[in-house]
Motif scaffolding. Structure first.
Motif, mmCIF file in Angstrom:
data_model
loop_
_atom_site.group_PDB
_atom_site.id
_atom_site.type_symbol
_atom_site.label_atom_id
_atom_site.label_comp_id
_atom_site.label_asym_id
_atom_site.label_seq_id
_atom_site.Cartn_x
_atom_site.Cartn_y
_atom_site.Cartn_z
ATOM 1 N N ILE A 52 1.044 -1.347 0.055
ATOM 2 C CA ILE A 52 -0.173 0.156 -0.054
ATOM 3 C C ILE A 52 0.852 1.414 -0.035
ATOM 4 C CG2 ILE A 52 -1.610 1.343 1.459
ATOM 5 C CD1 ILE A 52 -2.917 -1.024 2.169
ATOM 6 N N ALA A 53 1.795 1.213 0.948
ATOM 7 C CA ALA A 53 2.820 2.387 0.894
ATOM 8 C C ALA A 53 3.457 2.621 -0.436
ATOM 9 C CB ALA A 53 3.723 2.283 2.150
ATOM 10 N N ALA A 54 3.977 1.620 -1.021
ATOM 11 C CA ALA A 54 4.630 1.849 -2.341
ATOM 12 C C ALA A 54 3.528 2.247 -3.195
ATOM 13 C CB ALA A 54 5.133 0.458 -2.629
ATOM 14 N N ALA A 55 2.342 1.814 -3.195
ATOM 15 C CA ALA A 55 1.370 2.040 -4.347
ATOM 16 C C ALA A 55 1.101 3.694 -4.153
ATOM 17 C CB ALA A 55 0.133 1.490 -4.066
ATOM 18 N N ARG A 56 0.743 4.144 -2.977
ATOM 19 C CA ARG A 56 0.869 5.655 -2.628
ATOM 20 C C ARG A 56 1.904 6.430 -3.181
ATOM 21 N NH1 ARG A 56 -4.550 5.594 -2.674
ATOM 22 N NH2 ARG A 56 -5.344 4.322 -1.385
ATOM 23 N N ARG A 57 3.184 5.929 -3.025
ATOM 24 C CA ARG A 57 4.313 6.720 -3.432
ATOM 25 C C ARG A 57 4.196 6.773 -5.131
ATOM 26 N NH1 ARG A 57 9.674 4.092 -1.485
ATOM 27 N NH2 ARG A 57 10.387 5.663 -3.223
ATOM 28 N N ALA A 58 3.830 5.527 -5.758
ATOM 29 C CA ALA A 58 3.956 5.696 -7.272
ATOM 30 C C ALA A 58 2.768 6.422 -7.647
ATOM 31 C CB ALA A 58 3.654 4.168 -7.602
ATOM 32 N N GLU A 59 1.707 6.535 -6.901
ATOM 33 C CA GLU A 59 0.770 7.461 -7.584
ATOM 34 C C GLU A 59 1.098 8.666 -7.585
ATOM 35 O OE1 GLU A 59 -2.520 7.604 -4.563
ATOM 36 O OE2 GLU A 59 -3.982 8.307 -5.786
ATOM 37 N N THR A 60 2.031 9.357 -6.589
ATOM 38 C CA THR A 60 2.764 10.632 -6.698
ATOM 39 C C THR A 60 3.447 10.785 -7.863
ATOM 40 O OG1 THR A 60 4.359 10.348 -5.382
ATOM 41 C CG2 THR A 60 2.508 10.847 -4.231
ATOM 42 N N GLY A 61 3.856 9.715 -8.660
ATOM 43 C CA GLY A 61 4.791 9.976 -9.844
ATOM 44 C C GLY A 61 6.074 9.474 -9.511
ATOM 45 N N ASP A 62 6.192 8.787 -8.420
ATOM 46 C CA ASP A 62 7.770 8.447 -7.756
ATOM 47 C C ASP A 62 7.967 6.896 -8.654
ATOM 48 O OD1 ASP A 62 9.689 7.314 -6.337
ATOM 49 O OD2 ASP A 62 8.970 7.737 -4.455
ATOM 50 N N GLN A 63 8.960 7.213 -9.392
ATOM 51 C CA GLN A 63 9.312 6.057 -10.344
ATOM 52 C C GLN A 63 10.115 4.809 -9.481
ATOM 53 O OE1 GLN A 63 8.660 5.739 -13.593
ATOM 54 N NE2 GLN A 63 8.040 7.806 -14.239
ATOM 55 N N THR A 64 10.646 5.290 -8.162
ATOM 56 C CA THR A 64 11.551 4.428 -7.818
ATOM 57 C C THR A 64 10.867 3.495 -6.724
ATOM 58 O OG1 THR A 64 11.961 5.908 -5.931
ATOM 59 C CG2 THR A 64 13.433 5.849 -7.766
ATOM 60 N N ALA A 65 9.572 3.837 -6.334
ATOM 61 C CA ALA A 65 8.641 2.987 -5.365
ATOM 62 C C ALA A 65 8.598 1.502 -5.782
ATOM 63 C CB ALA A 65 7.387 3.759 -5.010
ATOM 64 N N GLY A 66 8.188 1.407 -7.028
ATOM 65 C CA GLY A 66 8.045 -0.021 -7.438
ATOM 66 C C GLY A 66 9.226 -0.669 -7.519
ATOM 67 N N PRO A 67 10.362 -0.170 -8.346
ATOM 68 C CA PRO A 67 11.612 -1.156 -8.306
ATOM 69 C C PRO A 67 12.123 -1.344 -6.930
ATOM 70 C CG PRO A 67 11.719 0.574 -9.752
ATOM 71 C CD PRO A 67 10.332 0.820 -9.061
ATOM 72 N N GLU A 68 12.028 -0.353 -5.947
ATOM 73 C CA GLU A 68 12.344 -0.711 -4.638
ATOM 74 C C GLU A 68 11.568 -1.765 -3.944
ATOM 75 O OE1 GLU A 68 13.777 3.597 -3.535
ATOM 76 O OE2 GLU A 68 12.223 2.568 -2.155
ATOM 77 N N ILE A 69 10.204 -1.926 -3.963
ATOM 78 C CA ILE A 69 9.423 -2.679 -3.199
ATOM 79 C C ILE A 69 9.720 -4.070 -3.898
ATOM 80 C CG2 ILE A 69 7.320 -1.951 -4.399
ATOM 81 C CD1 ILE A 69 6.905 -3.235 -0.982
ATOM 82 N N VAL A 70 9.564 -4.139 -5.324
ATOM 83 C CA VAL A 70 9.606 -5.447 -5.948
ATOM 84 C C VAL A 70 11.024 -5.978 -5.453
ATOM 85 C CG1 VAL A 70 9.986 -6.649 -8.185
ATOM 86 C CG2 VAL A 70 8.054 -4.860 -7.687
ATOM 87 N N ALA A 71 12.111 -5.080 -5.640
ATOM 88 C CA ALA A 71 13.638 -5.887 -5.092
ATOM 89 C C ALA A 71 13.259 -6.483 -3.516
ATOM 90 C CB ALA A 71 14.565 -4.869 -5.353
ATOM 91 N N ALA A 72 12.787 -5.746 -2.783
ATOM 92 C CA ALA A 72 12.741 -6.094 -1.501
ATOM 93 C C ALA A 72 12.021 -7.276 -1.235
ATOM 94 C CB ALA A 72 12.035 -5.063 -0.681
#
Ligand code: ADP
Ligand code: ASP
Ligand code: MG
Length: 473
Positions: A52-72
């Motif tokens: 949820i936290a990563a999705a909310r970050r991505a929603e603001t246009g943050d391109q790093t949220a996705g790769p970070e959570i997927v890697a973790a």
């Protein structure tokens, strides 16, 4: 003779790491000696919150949220896989399954960040990643014990409506899908490990059943398969007399009725999703709550009748994530349909209304909704009453989030006079200020609203007053 069927659900902490998953697999293996088993699993502990936290970050246009959570998530699940499965080829096969989920995750986050948009439908698919990663791991751990097991995607089994974020099951369709996707596996001696929390519409769009929804998945499947019992494996020894995080001497309740457990769940006892008991009530399928960290303990049995106890009060619960909404002002006396319009609005939003109270002069209607529903409820009410607000017929629509509901629960309170008096006297002695009071017509619960900071005192005082911490005689 028909084979017995058990549906057993493992919550996030019960599949929280490789050691927990191995323990869950042992429990499944032991049960499968006596019954056919369907396992339902949550995401590994904390994963859904992180998504949820990563999705909310991505929603603001943050391109790093996705790769970070997927890697973790990749590191976490691959790590667990390495510990759980020794054979290289077997491990590789599971790893491929996980990879497909990671790939989908990357694309979902990429799209969200690109569009700066997160619809409820996309959020559901993002949140489903956790369960879609844990189920193959649990199935692999069961196979590691020499049994046959297969991860099953609940989108092929649980049919729902399209209300994203808290979808409702379509039971007839679910029953049919169980016959196709699960029954043949059981007949072949294969243990299905189904992703909890998720389902799909009849056109195949993924949905979720709401936070904590894997409990609900388990009873939906239990009812659809006419199972003999549903066992919810969690991190506490059953349903306790109060939330152990707030009341230190809370005790396990050996047996409790559907009705009591449903009231507890509805009023916030996190141990059960609020709708968990709905699917099994009619068929009378017993539900057990047991501790996966102490499987030798018997836990709590939830049955149609429960077991009565002396004083009538069985348990307490509190919800803190709530908001008090007031629609009010002297002008509303002359508006005959304020109540109707208020609750049509909440119904349309499917906002979870937990308690309603209206002052006798009809100057105020107050009701309590889950915090998550509060903002959109107030927005929708302001829209609904826009004209009346402009003409000051409705003076205000306000919101107070510093409150909590405490509920005293027990079916036998019906025949026990004075429970309310005893409760409120005790609270008075401790100077707990009561903001509103409601008693369900069922008399299976008395609930009251207090300031959020008084919750712990309110719970502990009431727990002591009714002797809930003492061993039952
Ligand atoms: P799971 O991940 O297994 O679904 P949850 O965290 O959702 O587990 O629910 C279990 C938690 O519910 C317990 O750890 C406990 O802190 C909390 N809880 C709140 N009220 C109660 C209660 N009356 N009885 C048992 N547990 C409760
Ligand atoms: N993983 C989901 C959640 O955290 C469902 C569940 O655990 O029951 O809400
Ligand atoms: Mg839960």
């Amino acid at each position: 003779m028909e084979t017995r069927i058990q549906v057993m659900k493992f919550g996030g902490t019960s599949v929280g790491d490789a050691a927990c998953i191995a323990r869950a697999a042992q429990i499944i293996a032991a049960a499968s000696r006596a019954s056919a088993c369907v396992a339902v699993v949550s995401a590994m502990s904390g994963v859904t919150n992180r998504l949820i936290a990563a999705a909310r970050r991505a929603e603001t246009g943050d391109q790093t949220a996705g790769p970070e959570i997927v890697a973790a998530l990749c590191a976490q699940h691959e790590d667990a896989l390495k510990t759980l499965v020794r054979d290289e080829t077997a491990r590789q096969a599971v790893s491929e399954q996980l990879k497909a989920v990671f790939q989908e995750g990357r694309r979902l986050f990429e799209g969200t960040a690109l569009l700066c948009e997160l619809t409820l439908r996309t959020l559901d698919t993002i949140l489903s990643l956790g369960e879609r990663l844990s189920a193959p791991l649990v199935a692999a751990a069961v196979r590691e014990l020499g049994l046959r097991s297969k991860g099953v995607d609940a989108t092929d089994v649980i049919a729902t409506d399209d209300f994203h974020g808290s979808a409702e099951p379509l039971m007839d369709r679910t029953r049919e899908q169980c016959e196709v996707a699960l029954r043949p596996l059981l007949a072949d001696g294969i243990i299905p490990v189904v992703t909890g929390f998720i389902g799909a519409t009849t056109s195949g769009v993924l949905t979720t059943l709401g936070r904590g929804g894997s409990d609900y998945s388990a009873t939906i499947l239990g009812a659809a398969l006419s199972a003999d019992e549903v066992i919810i494996w969690t991190d506490v020894e059953g349903v306790l007399t109060a939330d152990p995080r707030l009341v230190a001497d809370a005790r396990t309740i050996p047996e409790i009725s559907y009705r009591e457990a449903a009231e507890l769940a509805y009023f916030g006892a996190k141990v059960l999703h609020p709708k968990t008991l709905n699917p099994v009530m009619r068929a009378g399928i017993p539900v057990w709550i047991r501790n996966s960290f102490a499987p030798d303990k018997i836990g709590t049995k939830i049955t149609p009748m429960g077991q009565s106890i002396g004083g009538g009060v069985k348990a307490l619960t509190a919800i803190q994530d709530v908001a008090l909404i007031t629609v009010g002002g002297p002008g509303i006396v002359g508006l005959p349909d304020v109540v109707g319009r208020t609750f049509s609005t909440t119904a349309e939003l499917r906002a979870n209304v937990l308690l309603i109270s209206q002052s006798s002069s009809q100057n105020d209607i107050c009701f309590i909704v889950s915090a998550g529903d509060a903002k959109r409820t107030v927005e929708a009410l302001r829209k609904e009453f826009a004209q009346d607000l402009a003409h000051e017929k409705v003076e205000h629509i306000t919101i107070d989030t510093n409150i909590a509901i405490v509920a005293v629960i027990g079916e036998n309170m019906r025949g026990t006079p004075g429970v309310a008096g005893k409760t409120f006297n005790a609270l008075g002695r401790e100077n707990v200020n009561l903001i509103a009071i409601a008693q369900g017509s069922s008399e299976a619960n008395i609930s009251f609203v207090v300031e959020e900071k008084a919750v712990k005192t309110a719970l502990n005082t009431t727990h002591r007053e009714f002797g809930l911490g003492l061993p039952s005689s």
